[in-house]
Write an enzyme that holds these catalytic residues in place. Structure first.
Site, PDB file in Angstrom:
ATOM      1  N   TRP A 119       0.761  -1.128   0.014  1.00 37.61           N
ATOM      2  CA  TRP A 119       0.001   0.068  -0.098  1.00 37.61           C
ATOM      3  C   TRP A 119       0.956   1.109   0.183  1.00 37.61           C
ATOM      4  O   TRP A 119       1.668   1.632   0.990  1.00 37.61           O
ATOM      5  CB  TRP A 119      -1.083   0.089   1.325  1.00 37.61           C
ATOM      6  N   GLU A 174     -16.703   4.736   0.701  1.00 36.98           N
ATOM      7  CA  GLU A 174     -15.557   3.913   0.527  1.00 36.98           C
ATOM      8  C   GLU A 174     -15.612   2.831  -0.511  1.00 36.98           C
ATOM      9  O   GLU A 174     -14.502   2.473  -1.147  1.00 36.98           O
ATOM     10  CB  GLU A 174     -14.922   3.419   1.839  1.00 36.98           C
ATOM     11  N   HIS A 201     -29.463  23.468   9.091  1.00 34.49           N
ATOM     12  CA  HIS A 201     -28.298  24.397   9.327  1.00 34.49           C
ATOM     13  C   HIS A 201     -27.314  24.517   8.148  1.00 34.49           C
ATOM     14  O   HIS A 201     -25.964  24.843   8.488  1.00 34.49           O
ATOM     15  CB  HIS A 201     -27.562  24.210  10.595  1.00 34.49           C
TER      16      HIS A 201
HETATM   17  C1  F6R Z   1     -14.035   1.405   7.200  1.00 30.35           C
HETATM   18  C2  F6R Z   1     -12.877   1.039   7.887  1.00 30.35           C
HETATM   19  C3  F6R Z   1     -11.918   1.906   8.471  1.00 30.35           C
HETATM   20  C4  F6R Z   1     -11.444   1.268   9.761  1.00 30.35           C
HETATM   21  C5  F6R Z   1     -10.370   2.161  10.464  1.00 30.35           C
HETATM   22  C6  F6R Z   1      -9.998   1.650  12.051  1.00 30.35           C
HETATM   23  O1  F6R Z   1     -14.908   0.610   6.611  1.00 30.35           O
HETATM   24  O2  F6R Z   1     -12.743  -0.246   7.873  1.00 30.35           O
HETATM   25  O3  F6R Z   1     -12.409   3.040   8.815  1.00 30.35           O
HETATM   26  O4  F6R Z   1     -12.495   1.424  10.537  1.00 30.35           O
HETATM   27  O5  F6R Z   1      -9.224   2.115   9.611  1.00 30.35           O
HETATM   28  O6  F6R Z   1      -9.563   0.302  11.856  1.00 30.35           O
HETATM   29  P1  F6R Z   1      -9.688  -0.470  13.245  1.00 30.35           P
HETATM   30  O7  F6R Z   1     -10.852  -0.722  13.387  1.00 30.35           O
HETATM   31  O8  F6R Z   1      -8.753  -1.647  12.719  1.00 30.35           O
HETATM   32  O9  F6R Z   1      -8.628   0.345  14.063  1.00 30.35           O
END
Ligand code: F6R
Length: 617
Positions: free
Chosen positions: A75, A497, A513
């Protein structure tokens, strides 16, 4: 973010590495690569832009022999997601190969120093600087492989999980972590590396979770001793450590799609079972030996600070409503990325609740470290056992829903909300702010949620029809009130997303608002309008939208007559108490975004630019 796999043993490494990369592809899918040392001692590196399957195509006619190797799925952080920037990266003279997950913050001055010393760079990555530095130190200071890695790590700022091969030492992998996860798998005569246990569980259930600033040397015997493997564990500063082997219990079938088209759909549809397992486990934890410690921690707090990111942050807002209502304790909810840098007021009387599916989110981890340093106690709500956040917390409650692989979080959200709601109920009962009878009623009602979720899942054809209308929109609003305001936020996040349709979540009354200016026939408003104490207020908000020719798609309680009259389309959910309704109401919205994304031909499990487990800040 970025997945690392490594293997050293007697098998051919390539199939193990490729299978492992497929398991870790949810962490990033911009490019993939593999490095192998073949029996003749050559270091072969193959890489490809795109997915692991592209790497397999690229590598198929190459020399894939060798029983030691490292691999990576990327990534992108530094440098475009192209071939040049794909890992593994080689050192100047091709002696070393590295894979890396994380960000090296001081890569620029290090690269400049290396340039001045004759090194040239083939990529734009921070990672290439690390491998060049290792080789540079090996030569300049005549250091061993292990020493040069160790010295390099001491010079790095930022976060890393790395694995390095040296073709002059074809029986050794050196690996280390700081801020990014890394797990060693211990087989009978073989060793594995993984960013998590998923590439390892197929071969062994014995793992060592590396701590921050741990370095490990994985070694295979030579000659008559090839079946012997050894692990040297030490800190980056050189202190030796005793490896602690733990058992993981991960069922390999949980890592497969099990007949579904996508992991996301599988994870949405398995919520009746995952929630049942979550509720049972949370009930056991909150009634068992652990409970005393958890409630002592909570009951000593004057204030609760919830910190999390993304979907988990939305679960945190639901928890704020529940804790304030049932426990009458003040609760603040912060994005971990803001919390850690805005110099918040934290005192010894504060309890931080950190919520994270992966347990590896860099900002959440840093936020709890910061809060601990200022005297707060930390309770984490987490899904991945043994991950960094629970290990850094004073107490943990696991959600126990099994691996979540779809990048868009679904079953983790319903589980997080359930655990936090149960916690609020039991804490409220202990404190006397909630009557014992009401607590028991709500706990009993929670047990009916898996069955009620199944009833929502049975309405997939209706939700798919709703998705057909929504798929033509370029923008849309999600609105809800009280406990269902965070559901609106989460529904909007799910849609944007995976389908790339712009969506915003709002508290319904906030419409007037500002956002009401956007209302038109072209912009649908997804409205969560289930039974609640302020249902009538919500009805008024829907009328305001209709008066402006807005199109309403509603989630309503079975038997609703008012909102369904005004809605263009709607889906019914079974009746539940308002404080439990987020757990049910999010399910049609998960399915809605899933079907919209499918209709638009989007890659549901691997949406563009995203990755699961965000281990960079
Ligand atoms: C959205 C999603 C992200 C995670 C975020 C936190 O579908 O998966 O917004 O919720 O990256 O990830 P965790 O929960 O693994 O800390």
């Amino acid at each position: 973010m970025c997945g690392i796999v490594g293997y050293i043993g007697k098998r051919q490494a390539y199939p193990v590495l490729i299978k492992g990369l497929h398991r870790l592809e949810y962490r990033g899918y911009d490019s993939a690569g593999v490095a192998l040392i073949n029996p003749a001692g050559n270091l072969n590196v193959y890489k490809s832009q795109g997915k692991v399957s592209d790497l397999e195509d690229t590598a198929q006619h190459q020399d894939l022999t060798g029983s030691i190797g490292i691999a990576h799925t990327r990534w992108a952080t530094h440098g475009e997601p192209n071939f040049r920037n794909a890992h593994p990266h080689l050192s100047q003279f091709g002696r070393l190969a590295i894979v890396h997950n994380g960000i090296i913050e001081n890569y620029a001055p290090l690269r400049e120093m290396l340039r001045q010393n004759g090194r040239t760079f083939k990529s734009d990555t921070d990672t290439e600087v690390v491998v060049q530095l290792i080789e540079y130190l090996q030569e300049k200071q005549q250091l061993s492989f292990q020493q040069s890695v160790q010295q390099t790590l001491q010079m790095l700022q930022g976060s890393y999980a790395i694995a390095v091969l040296d073709k002059n030492q074809p029986d050794t992998i050196v690996a280390a972590r700081k801020g990014s996860p890394l797990v060693v798998g211990v087989g009978d005569d073989e060793l594995f590396l993984g960013s998590d246990a998923s590439p390892i569980v197929e071969y062994t259930n014995r793992v060592i979770y590396l701590d921050d600033e741990d370095m490990v040397v994985l070694h295979r015997g030579t000659g008559a001793n090839t079946s012997e493997v050894s692990i040297d564990l030490m800190t980056v500063s050189g202190d030796r450590k005793q490896p602690r082997i733990e058992q993981v219990s991960l069922d390999v079938s949980q890592l497969e799609k099990g007949g579904y088209d996508h992991f996301m759909l599988k994870e949405i549809c398995e919520q009746p079972q995952s929630l049942r397992s979550c509720l049972q486990s949370a009930r056991r934890t909150l009634a068992g030996e652990e409970a005393g410690g958890i409630f002592t921690l909570l009951e000593s707090s004057q204030r609760v600070l919830i910190t999390a990111c993304g979907t988990s942050w939305h679960a945190g807002i639901v928890a704020k409503y529940a804790l304030e209502q049932m426990v009458r304790v003040p609760v603040d909810v912060d994005y971990a990325s803001e919390f850690r840098y805005r110099n918040p007021v934290i005192t010894r009387g504060d309890t931080v609740i950190a919520i994270s599916q992966s347990g590896e989110t860099a900002d959440t981890l840093a936020a709890i470290e910061m809060a601990k340093n200022q005297g707060a106690k930390v309770l984490s709500i987490c899904n991945v056992i043994g991950s960094s956040i629970p290990r850094a917390s004073d107490k943990v409650i696991y959600t126990m829903v099994g691996p979540e692989i779809g990048v868009a979080s679904t079953k983790a959200f319903t589980a997080q909300v359930s655990v936090l709601t149960m916690l609020a109920l039991l804490w409220g009962k202990r404190k006397g702010t909630l009557s014992g009878a009401r607590c028991e009623d709500l706990l009993k009602e929670m047990d009916t949620l898996p069955e009620k979720i199944q009833q929502v899942l049975n309405q997939q054809p209706a939700i798919r029809r709703m998705a057909e209308t929504l798929s033509f929109a370029s923008s849309c609003l999600y609105i809800g009130r009280s406990y269902n305001y965070p559901v609106a936020l989460e529904g909007a996040l799910k849609l944007k997303e995976i389908s790339y349709i712009h969506a915003e979540g709002y508290p319904a009354a906030e419409m007037k608002h500002g956002p009401i200016a956007l209302i038109s026939q072209e912009m649908p408003v997804v409205t969560i309008a289930t039974a609640s104490d302020i249902y009538d207020k919500l009805v008024s908000n829907v009328q305001e939208i209709r008066a402006r020719q807005g199109r309403v798609m509603a989630v309503v309680t079975e038997g609703d007559t008012e909102v369904v009259r005004m809605a263009d389309c709607y889906v019914e959910v079974p009746r539940v108490s308002e404080c439990l309704s987020p757990i049910l109401n999010i399910v049609p919205l998960q399915l809605l975004s899933y079907y919209v994304a499918c209709l638009k031909g989007c890659n549901v499990d691997q949406p563009r630019n995203l990755a699961k487990s965000v281990t960079v800040e």
